[in-house]
Enzyme design. Sequence first.
Site, PDB file in Angstrom:
ATOM      1  N   ASP A   1     -20.396  25.222 -23.493  1.00 44.97           N
ATOM      2  CA  ASP A   1     -21.299  24.061 -24.747  1.00 44.97           C
ATOM      3  C   ASP A   1     -19.982  23.231 -25.422  1.00 44.97           C
ATOM      4  O   ASP A   1     -19.268  23.286 -26.285  1.00 44.97           O
ATOM      5  CB  ASP A   1     -21.627  24.162 -26.014  1.00 44.97           C
ATOM      6  CG  ASP A   1     -22.173  23.682 -26.910  1.00 44.97           C
ATOM      7  OD1 ASP A   1     -21.972  22.125 -26.657  1.00 44.97           O
ATOM      8  OD2 ASP A   1     -22.798  23.944 -28.034  1.00 44.97           O
TER       9      ASP A   1
ATOM     10  N   ASP B   1     -21.390  16.402 -23.529  1.00 40.50           N
ATOM     11  CA  ASP B   1     -21.505  17.820 -24.163  1.00 40.50           C
ATOM     12  C   ASP B   1     -22.529  18.262 -22.707  1.00 40.50           C
ATOM     13  O   ASP B   1     -24.044  18.230 -22.741  1.00 40.50           O
ATOM     14  CB  ASP B   1     -22.799  17.011 -24.853  1.00 40.50           C
ATOM     15  CG  ASP B   1     -23.793  18.800 -25.666  1.00 40.50           C
ATOM     16  OD1 ASP B   1     -22.880  19.735 -25.904  1.00 40.50           O
ATOM     17  OD2 ASP B   1     -24.338  18.449 -26.664  1.00 40.50           O
TER      18      ASP B   1
END
Length: 426
Positions: A72, A281
């Site tokens: 992430d 992201d």
Amino acid sequence: MAFFFFFFLLVCLSLKQSLCFSATPTSMVLPLNTQMGLISQPSNKLSFHHNVTLTVSLTVGSPPQQVTMVLDTGSELSWLHCKKSPNLTSVFNPLSSSSYSPIPCSSPICRTRTRDLPNPVTCDPKKLCHAIVSYADASSLEGNLASDNFRIGSSALPGTLFGCMDSGFSSNSEEDAKTTGLMGMNRGSLSFVTQLGLPKFSYCISGRDSSGVLLFGDLHLSWLGNLTYTPLVQISTPLPYFDRVAYTVQLDGIRVGNKILPLPKSIFAPDHTGAGQTMVDSGTQFTFLLGPVYTALRNEFLEQTKGVLAPLGDPNFVFQGAMDLCYSVAAGGKLPTLPSVSLMFRGAEMVVGGEVLLYRVPEMMKGNEWVYCLTFGNSDLLGIEAFVIGHHHQQNVWMEFDLVKSRVGFVETRCDLASQRLGVGL
């Protein structure tokens, strides 16, 4: 300044299946933060999976325990589930690790290294550093900050800091149960990348055959072609809604086919509160745009696909709470040629085209037709005051995060072939 000993790490990617590989051992060329004591070995490889999330497999603790972690770039603190519950199939047991060490509140790590975390740490009744992580989908976890020995392939990373989480709430417990935790990769003080002292990392996700590659460090690849770069947006004054350690870039416009959406550039810039930043992201699947920009894109895409695609015709259907432009397509039928959507960043452009533009909603049919939705969503419907570029639109794009020069670079490429060229045999 940090001292770097360069190495690179190859990883296989998999879509919906547990897929690993046998690969020729690769030499290591890249950074070691001497404080971390990274041990270089001739072969460093992980199993990398691509589905709703990007996940890597590694071991933690002494003796080592197998864990899987979501990769992430939108988060800082890495964490592991440390307490068994009925819905969790994989947890890390700190009591079984002789190298596990909780961080006390009095530690400088607790007092200063946690400064970039969105939620301030506290001191629990045992005087241990207590952390809370929360996400836009209302999920949250809490537990103690700790350190233990992480091992990626054959490289040991003693004293790696992470959150050992023992309570919390997940809005998608079924998906959360598939992994042990999360690997935070943003630019914060506690992120995995920062702890390793890496100058850059890259990844390439293939949508063709589930292969791909993750690379930590710097490796010059003559066959890759020239990357185009967009600078990371930096701000000097903290703003309430601006994430200063995210990979924030400047989106200047969007083009559908050959038509640039008639929107002022100011609509893409963060406002005086910091709301409206554009973040790259890997922890988000699709791409989300602020309401006015999404509406303009939706209307133009509808116009350019008129007579080519049949709208679903159900105004009450919204996929994943934010994607309301959906179509009916004959089951087993082939998608027609679609207009590409170009994300125009400062100095670089990312083109999203072909089948990546639409996503078939799992297990949903309308008569004898499948339901497909546009893979751009309205972030206003999710309560997110930002533009978010998800990993679905990063397929077959070599993505480079350059921490030294503060920029993100990318170039279109066949990611399955990139894996093969780097010696990842699938």
